[in-house]
Scaffold this active site. Structure first.
Site, mmCIF file in Angstrom:
data_model
loop_
_atom_site.group_PDB
_atom_site.id
_atom_site.type_symbol
_atom_site.label_atom_id
_atom_site.label_comp_id
_atom_site.label_asym_id
_atom_site.label_seq_id
_atom_site.Cartn_x
_atom_site.Cartn_y
_atom_site.Cartn_z
ATOM 1 N N ASN A 101 9.728 -42.622 -98.345
ATOM 2 C CA ASN A 101 9.591 -41.161 -98.582
ATOM 3 C C ASN A 101 9.596 -40.463 -97.436
ATOM 4 O O ASN A 101 8.837 -40.611 -96.417
ATOM 5 C CB ASN A 101 8.126 -41.029 -99.318
ATOM 6 C CG ASN A 101 7.695 -39.716 -99.682
ATOM 7 O OD1 ASN A 101 8.701 -38.816 -99.569
ATOM 8 N ND2 ASN A 101 6.534 -39.388 -100.105
ATOM 9 N N ASP A 135 9.796 -42.987 -87.767
ATOM 10 C CA ASP A 135 9.090 -43.325 -89.121
ATOM 11 C C ASP A 135 8.623 -44.768 -89.309
ATOM 12 O O ASP A 135 8.735 -45.193 -90.454
ATOM 13 C CB ASP A 135 9.452 -42.562 -90.408
ATOM 14 C CG ASP A 135 8.385 -42.471 -91.567
ATOM 15 O OD1 ASP A 135 7.178 -42.742 -91.376
ATOM 16 O OD2 ASP A 135 8.819 -42.094 -92.550
ATOM 17 N N HIS A 152 4.214 -33.360 -93.406
ATOM 18 C CA HIS A 152 5.201 -34.022 -94.254
ATOM 19 C C HIS A 152 5.745 -33.089 -95.317
ATOM 20 O O HIS A 152 4.616 -32.626 -96.053
ATOM 21 C CB HIS A 152 4.419 -35.356 -94.706
ATOM 22 C CG HIS A 152 4.937 -35.978 -95.888
ATOM 23 N ND1 HIS A 152 5.327 -37.225 -95.770
ATOM 24 C CD2 HIS A 152 5.582 -35.700 -97.161
ATOM 25 C CE1 HIS A 152 5.946 -37.879 -96.983
ATOM 26 N NE2 HIS A 152 5.892 -36.689 -97.851
ATOM 27 N N HIS A 156 3.859 -45.677 -87.444
ATOM 28 C CA HIS A 156 2.556 -46.026 -88.041
ATOM 29 C C HIS A 156 2.322 -47.555 -87.873
ATOM 30 O O HIS A 156 3.102 -48.754 -87.958
ATOM 31 C CB HIS A 156 2.723 -46.271 -89.687
ATOM 32 C CG HIS A 156 3.098 -44.922 -90.328
ATOM 33 N ND1 HIS A 156 2.165 -43.964 -91.041
ATOM 34 C CD2 HIS A 156 4.422 -44.338 -90.491
ATOM 35 C CE1 HIS A 156 2.961 -42.963 -91.461
ATOM 36 N NE2 HIS A 156 3.966 -43.068 -90.950
ATOM 37 N N LEU A 157 1.283 -47.692 -86.880
ATOM 38 C CA LEU A 157 0.702 -49.159 -86.315
ATOM 39 C C LEU A 157 -0.205 -49.857 -87.144
ATOM 40 O O LEU A 157 -0.585 -50.962 -86.651
ATOM 41 C CB LEU A 157 0.325 -48.733 -84.833
ATOM 42 C CG LEU A 157 1.507 -48.210 -84.297
ATOM 43 C CD1 LEU A 157 1.144 -48.159 -82.638
ATOM 44 C CD2 LEU A 157 2.984 -48.930 -84.101
#
Lengths: 180, 466, 348
Positions: free
Chosen positions: B283, B310, B184, B67-68
């Protein structure tokens, strides 16, 4: 470890103090003994027994724990916290003449705390102080009314009163080094 | 870029795609691998890089799950800082999730991410588009348009595609566009308000649980739908042994299902929650020891296809909070390789070659991107490992803007010596003796310095997208 | 003054050994797990002495004079907050009550900021109640003040468990070998979690009983006998501890109706007859009469519920007093006193 008082002397001294109490107080009816925990409490009980033997009167006897009245809870950076024990005073101290009993009188701070504590229990007519040993070095204006024995000491020394009820034998010793 | 010939000489080359594991030279020209083999002849004009002793030359690592945060949350991470973190962690390419603000559900956002990546000029960045508009789970996003703009996969990132019929259509449509759907797995009715794995640790800590079954149930549905449609599905960050059973049985009957696992799920259990450290909140949650054991077994037996980080940067304020109110997620780009070398390879669970495949060839294959192999004509994306380098994790030295790692202070054996993208050195680890050879070759090495040094040289040319 | 010289300082009935600590090692009380068995007994012994203070006409001692204690309550509480406040006042501490509704929390301030702002005012202790498990751990990381957990979400309520143990010890003489059955909403209960740890440390046999939907996983592993049969749980029990059904923490349905809950799990006189003849009934309050407990039981002769409340003050006084002492720094049994202030040789 020099012996200051042997068993026999301890017993005789307590008996003598009891006689002094009887001399000073014509009637024993409004007296009460309050021993400061730990060692003052058994001395108070012994005095009570002596007074009964001399005057035939049962003087009410209690035990006072002054831990919660100490002024050093937050002052010492090291060392153990004093253990809190029960205060047992199952009689009213109002208008009584209280005989406050402790083993060794030193700086006077214990007695200061004990006086504060007693006042919270009521309003005695008088409070007198009985100590088995007075070793000097007072830091507060406190003076005993009955002294078993005055023992000159250095600040670095410590005086220990041992009693049968607690330690299995009666003696008073003095040793070097801080209280242990 | 001028034509340049470089040779990496004398290193142990581990390339699972070609089955190579031995001392060999790697000849690079014009950003691509020309030849790999022992004792290659060196042209006189070629720059020679002597691979430092003990180092291992691998195909560049591909993190298929990061996640950037750009656009929308540039205070947590940007494409540039994320790419800098990636190359420092040995990743030559990183696939970034669409949970940005706005979500990457249309070509404009994809284009912006790619432009930022080109400016940074460090790791290759592969955007992942959203499955549904706004990741809201109601209507399909413009999946074809996203593919054309440069996305390599679709996912609703951080959220399951809950609606089964929508998932079916997404699988079919994405497969038509040549992309997998990354899901997910979480049956959210079972995890309402959950913040930790449902088990003994959470029970005693008074934390609301997220049962492992919630993941398994959803994974079971996805595998069934993949079987029904024949479309590839990729399960993100698998954490539970039940999920592995589902994947294993799907693979056994030929369903095109693949899955990944994170370094933290492979190494940490819910016992880590005892002090309510919010850097252990993510999560899916950290599970029990039996799950961790099953995941490690799954790596070894091939049930798990790849290791992905992640990487989820969080601002310190999001983590400095009550455990149940703190944000989920941990960063991983700069710790993944060291954690895996120490806890998986040196611990004897998987071979180095297997780990390299989990980090390179397999994710490249699943995403359908170039790379992941050191074969003739492949892009010269190369990760050089120093497998015995003593490493102490220090979050303050991260190139990522975020510090939310559960591994801070860990001492680990193994790290990254240098990273090359398209034949150009983008990271050199100054604490590896001899690694400065990589800097000399490129003439413009990324700033070295111990692990704590600043990021790579942003002026270096942009890597080509493939 | 050091413990080694004065074996006599032990109360004769004290179960503590000579090597027992005379101060707490922990700065904060977040969980029963922070306490060693000896420290637990030290608290209970100290509470006995504190209970005497409450019988005096002047129920106040100067022990914590000059200490500032902040009662920071983010959840409503009558009993616990009042109990702490009375305990603090009896020890002469300066107390400040901060209720969430009246604070900047309602303006959106984070817990971390609230704590840092309080810390800037140098309180000595913060008594914290919060809806989130582990809130006390966060506070302990951010604050130099000693943190006392007065209930954090579903995690723990350590002083309540100490009150319960004190009450049981007073009634039964000790906890070792006692059969204690805890019945009710186990899942949402922080009292249960604290008691689980405490009762097992003190040697009680714990049986946990409640609907299957309100059980914790892995209870046998925690050394607890778990059952969904209330008759089974009550049979032969020495202590029956009922837990409140925490409807406010329940999302969705855990049992069909209060009526059915009472029928299956409510403590009635009929059920109580299966317990040991001298069994006592406890409840940490507040009670849902007619849900987990019948009024005849709550108000009956076996009930020690109001004794629990009464003991709450003494136990909290002990905790406050001992934690104040633990802040001084060193480990127990360290070098003896500075000779400066020189206490009389009165055994202290």
């Amino acid at each position: 470890m020099p012996l200051v008082m042997a068993a026999e002397q301890v017993a005789r001294t307590i008996t003598r103090i009891a006689h002094e109490v009887v001399e000073r107080h014509r009637t024993l009816g409004d007296l009460a003994l309050v021993g400061i925990r730990t060692t003052g409490a058994p001395i108070a009980r012994r005095l009570s027994t002596e007074l009964h033997g001399i005057g035939g009167v049962r003087v009410p006897t209690g035990a006072l724990d002054i831990t919660l009245y100490r002024d050093d809870l937050m002052r010492h950076q090291v060392g153990p916290q004093p253990i809190l024990r029960r205060t047992d005073i199952d009689f009213s101290i109002d208008d009584r003449r209280i005989l406050l009993v402790d083993d060794v009188l030193y700086t006077g701070r214990t007695i200061r705390a004990a006086l504060d504590a007693l006042i919270d229990f009521g309003r005695p007519r008088t409070i007198e102080l009985i100590v088995l040993v007075d070793r000097g070095h007072r830091e507060l204006p406190i003076k005993p009314d009955y002294v078993g024995r005055t023992v000159p000491t250095a600040v670095g020394e410590s005086v220990q009163v041992r009693l049968r009820e607690v330690d299995g034998r009666d003696e008073v010793v003095i040793h070097d080094g801080p209280d242990r | 870029m001028s034509e340049r010939t470089t040779i990496l000489r004398g290193g142990r080359v581990v390339d699972p795609a070609s089955g190579r594991d031995g001392v060999a030279d790697v000849l690079i020209r014009d950003g691509r691998v020309v030849r790999v083999g022992p004792g290659l002849e060196v042209e006189s004009e070629a720059a020679v890089i002597d691979v430092p002793g003990g180092c291992v030359v691998c195909p560049g690592f591909v993190d298929m799950h990061a996640h950037l945060r750009e656009p929308g949350a540039e205070h947590k991470e940007t494409v540039a800082t994320g790419a800098a973190a990636a190359v420092a962690g040995g990743f030559t390419a990183v696939a970034c999730m669409p949970d940005t603000e706005p979500a990457n559900d249309e070509a404009g956002v994809t284009g912006l991410i790619l432009a930022r990546a080109a400016e940074a000029g460090l790791a290759r960045v592969y955007p992942i588009g959203a499955v549904t508009r706004g990741r809201a789970g109601r209507q399909l996003a413009a999946i074809g348009e996203l593919r054309d703009a440069g996305c390599v996969a679709v996912s609703d990132a951080g959220r399951p595609v809950a609606d089964a019929i929508l998932m079916r259509r997404a699988l079919e449509y994405a497969a038509m566009c040549g992309m997998p759907v990354i899901d997910h797995c979480e049956e959210t009715a079972l995890t309402v308000d959950g913040v930790a794995h449902e088990g003994g640790a959470a029970a005693l800590l008074g934390l609301r649980g997220m049962p492992a079954a919630a993941e398994e149930i959803h994974a079971g549905r996805d595998v069934a739908l993949s079987g029904l449609t024949g479309a590839p599905v990729h399960l993100a960050h698998v954490s539970a042994r039940g999920t592995l059973r589902v994947v294993r049985s799907g693979k056994a009957r030929g369903v095109p299902v693949t899955c990944e696992v994170t370094p933290h799920h492979l190494t940490l259990t819910d016992e880590r929650l005892a002090e309510y450290d919010t850097n252990c909140k993510m999560n899916p949650p950290l599970r029990g020891a039996a799950d961790v054991e099953a995941l490690v077994d799954g790596l070894a037996d091939g049930t798990i296809d790849c290791v992905a980080t992640d990487h989820a940067p969080r601002h310190v304020d999001e983590k400095l909070a009550e455990f149940d109110r703190a944000a989920f997620g941990v960063v991983g780009l700069e710790t993944a390789v060291s954690v895996c070398l120490d806890r998986l390879v040196h611990a004897g669970h998987v071979s180095l070659s297997r780990l390299v495949g989990l980090l390179s060839a397999n994710p490249a294959r699943i995403l359908g991107v170039e790379g992941g192999a050191l074969t003739e004509g492949a892009p010269a994306d190369i990760t050089v490992l120093a497998p015995d380098l003593p490493v102490t994790v220090d979050a303050r030295g991260f190139r990522s803007l975020a510090r939310n790692t559960p591994f801070d202070g860990w001492s680990l054996r193994g790290g990254v010596a240098a990273t090359m993208v398209g034949g150009r050195t983008v990271y050199v680890n100054a604490s590896v003796r001899g690694a400065d050879a990589f800097g000399l070759a490129s003439g413009r090495a990324a700033a070295g310095g111990a692990d704590a040094a600043a990021g790579g040289d942003p002026r270096a040319g942009a890597p080509t997208r493939v | 003054m050091a413990p080694t010289a004065e074996p006599s300082r032990r109360a004769p009935d004290s179960p503590l050994g000579l090597d027992a600590p005379v101060r707490l090692r922990t700065k904060d009380l977040l969980s029963i797990g922070d306490l060693s068995p000896d420290e637990i007994l030290l608290i209970l012994d100290t509470a006995e002495a504190m209970k005497e203070v409450g019988t005096r006409s002047i129920k106040k001692v100067p022990a914590l004079r000059g200490h500032t204690v902040v009662n920071l309550f983010f959840e409503p509480s009558t009993r616990t907050r009042t109990s702490f406040e009375i305990a603090e006042k009896r020890l002469s501490a300066d107390t400040v009550n901060v209720a969430a509704s009246g604070s900047s929390v309602s303006k959106g301030e984070t817990l971390a900021d609230t704590l840092r702002n309080l810390e800037a005012m140098s309180p000595d202790m913060i008594v914290l109640r919060h809806a989130s498990a582990g809130a006390g751990h966060l506070a302990a990381r951010l604050c130099g003040a000693c943190i006392i957990n007065a209930g954090d979400g579903m995690h723990e309520h350590p002083t309540q468990a100490l009150v319960d143990a004190f009450t049981i010890r007073e009634r039964k003489g000790g906890l070792a070998g006692l059969r204690v059955s805890i019945i009710g909403d186990l899942l949402h209960s922080r009292v249960f979690r604290s008691n689980l740890r405490l009762l097992r440390v003190l040697g009680a046999q714990v049986c946990a009983c409640g609907p299957a939907t309100l059980m914790l996983p892995d209870m046998e592993r925690l050394g607890v006998r778990a059952t969904t049969s209330v008759d089974d749980a009550v049979a032969g029990a020495d202590v029956i501890m009922l837990l409140r059904v925490q409807l406010e923490r329940m999302r969705g349905h855990f049992f069909p109706s209060r009526r059915e809950y009472f029928q299956r799990f409510g403590m009635t006189m009929a059920r109580l007859r299966r317990a040991a003849p001298d069994a006592v009934v406890m409840h940490p309050g507040p009670m849902n009469r007619g849900v987990e407990i019948a009024s005849e039981v709550a108000d009956g002769s076996r009930s020690v519920i109001l004794e629990q409340v009464a003991n709450g003050v003494a136990v909290r006084m002990a905790v406050l007093y001992l934690l104040a002492g633990s802040r001084r720094g060193a480990a127990p049994g360290g070098p003896a006193l500075d000779g400066g202030s020189g206490w009389d040789r009165a055994g202290e």
